[in-house]
Design a protein around this motif. Structure first.
Motif, PDB file in Angstrom:
ATOM      1  N   ALA A   8       0.839  -1.197   0.000  1.00 48.46           N
ATOM      2  CA  ALA A   8       0.000   0.000   0.000  1.00 48.46           C
ATOM      3  C   ALA A   8       0.873   1.246   0.000  1.00 48.46           C
ATOM      4  N   ILE A   9       0.543   2.159  -0.897  1.00 51.03           N
ATOM      5  CA  ILE A   9       1.237   3.442  -0.983  1.00 51.03           C
ATOM      6  C   ILE A   9       0.192   4.518  -0.756  1.00 51.03           C
ATOM      7  N   VAL A  10       0.391   5.321   0.285  1.00 57.53           N
ATOM      8  CA  VAL A  10      -0.550   6.388   0.615  1.00 57.53           C
ATOM      9  C   VAL A  10       0.044   7.714   0.162  1.00 57.53           C
ATOM     10  N   VAL A  11      -0.739   8.489  -0.616  1.00 58.42           N
ATOM     11  CA  VAL A  11      -0.256   9.773  -1.133  1.00 58.42           C
ATOM     12  C   VAL A  11      -1.300  10.862  -0.940  1.00 58.42           C
ATOM     13  N   ASP A  12      -0.835  12.099  -0.999  1.00 62.61           N
ATOM     14  CA  ASP A  12      -1.722  13.258  -1.063  1.00 62.61           C
ATOM     15  C   ASP A  12      -2.268  13.280  -2.487  1.00 62.61           C
ATOM     16  N   GLY A  13      -3.536  13.048  -2.632  1.00 62.18           N
ATOM     17  CA  GLY A  13      -4.147  12.959  -3.958  1.00 62.18           C
ATOM     18  C   GLY A  13      -4.211  14.269  -4.718  1.00 62.18           C
ATOM     19  N   HIS A  14      -3.784  15.359  -4.098  1.00 63.05           N
ATOM     20  CA  HIS A  14      -3.740  16.655  -4.768  1.00 63.05           C
ATOM     21  C   HIS A  14      -2.320  17.010  -5.192  1.00 63.05           C
ATOM     22  N   ASP A  15      -1.366  16.147  -4.901  1.00 61.82           N
ATOM     23  CA  ASP A  15       0.049  16.394  -5.185  1.00 61.82           C
ATOM     24  C   ASP A  15       0.468  15.524  -6.374  1.00 61.82           C
ATOM     25  N   LEU A  16       0.533  16.137  -7.555  1.00 63.93           N
ATOM     26  CA  LEU A  16       0.842  15.368  -8.766  1.00 63.93           C
ATOM     27  C   LEU A  16       2.207  14.700  -8.701  1.00 63.93           C
ATOM     28  N   ASN A  17       3.177  15.345  -8.076  1.00 72.37           N
ATOM     29  CA  ASN A  17       4.500  14.733  -7.940  1.00 72.37           C
ATOM     30  C   ASN A  17       4.437  13.479  -7.069  1.00 72.37           C
ATOM     31  N   ALA A  18       3.663  13.524  -5.993  1.00 68.72           N
ATOM     32  CA  ALA A  18       3.517  12.361  -5.118  1.00 68.72           C
ATOM     33  C   ALA A  18       2.822  11.215  -5.852  1.00 68.72           C
ATOM     34  N   ILE A  19       1.836  11.535  -6.657  1.00 70.97           N
ATOM     35  CA  ILE A  19       1.133  10.509  -7.436  1.00 70.97           C
ATOM     36  C   ILE A  19       2.079   9.879  -8.450  1.00 70.97           C
ATOM     37  N   ASP A  20       2.854  10.713  -9.140  1.00 71.04           N
ATOM     38  CA  ASP A  20       3.821  10.211 -10.112  1.00 71.04           C
ATOM     39  C   ASP A  20       4.853   9.304  -9.438  1.00 71.04           C
ATOM     40  N   LYS A  21       5.327   9.720  -8.278  1.00 66.94           N
ATOM     41  CA  LYS A  21       6.308   8.924  -7.533  1.00 66.94           C
ATOM     42  C   LYS A  21       5.703   7.578  -7.134  1.00 66.94           C
ATOM     43  N   ALA A  22       4.433   7.576  -6.740  1.00 65.25           N
ATOM     44  CA  ALA A  22       3.761   6.334  -6.358  1.00 65.25           C
ATOM     45  C   ALA A  22       3.661   5.380  -7.544  1.00 65.25           C
ATOM     46  N   TYR A  23       3.326   5.912  -8.717  1.00 63.88           N
ATOM     47  CA  TYR A  23       3.272   5.061  -9.915  1.00 63.88           C
ATOM     48  C   TYR A  23       4.643   4.492 -10.247  1.00 63.88           C
TER      49      TYR A  23
END
Length: 75
Positions: A8-23
């Protein structure tokens, strides 16, 4: 998700960089991955942010115009 053996990877869904890093992280995982994006309803619109009752409902035209202006009038 972790209880079922997923990574499980939890990210701030409003932070595009965090989402990209999770992918990017998910691509190298050796087990199933679940990305949990924590978000706020109405994020980016002061009159709707965190307010219950509007999710998925149309705004009156005057409120919609204000919201679009606040978001930079995306098309």
């Amino acid at each position: 998700a972790e209880a079922f053996g997923w990574h499980a990877i939890v990210v701030d869904g409003h932070d595009l960089n965090a989402i990209d890093k999770a992918y990017t992280e998910a691509k190298t995982a050796t087990k199933p991955v679940c990305i949990i994006a924590k978000t706020d309803k109405g994020h980016g619109v002061a009159s709707l942010s965190g307010v219950s009752g509007w999710h998925g409902k149309p705004l009156p035209q005057d409120e919609a115009d204000k919201a679009l202006a606040e978001l930079g009038n995306p098309k």
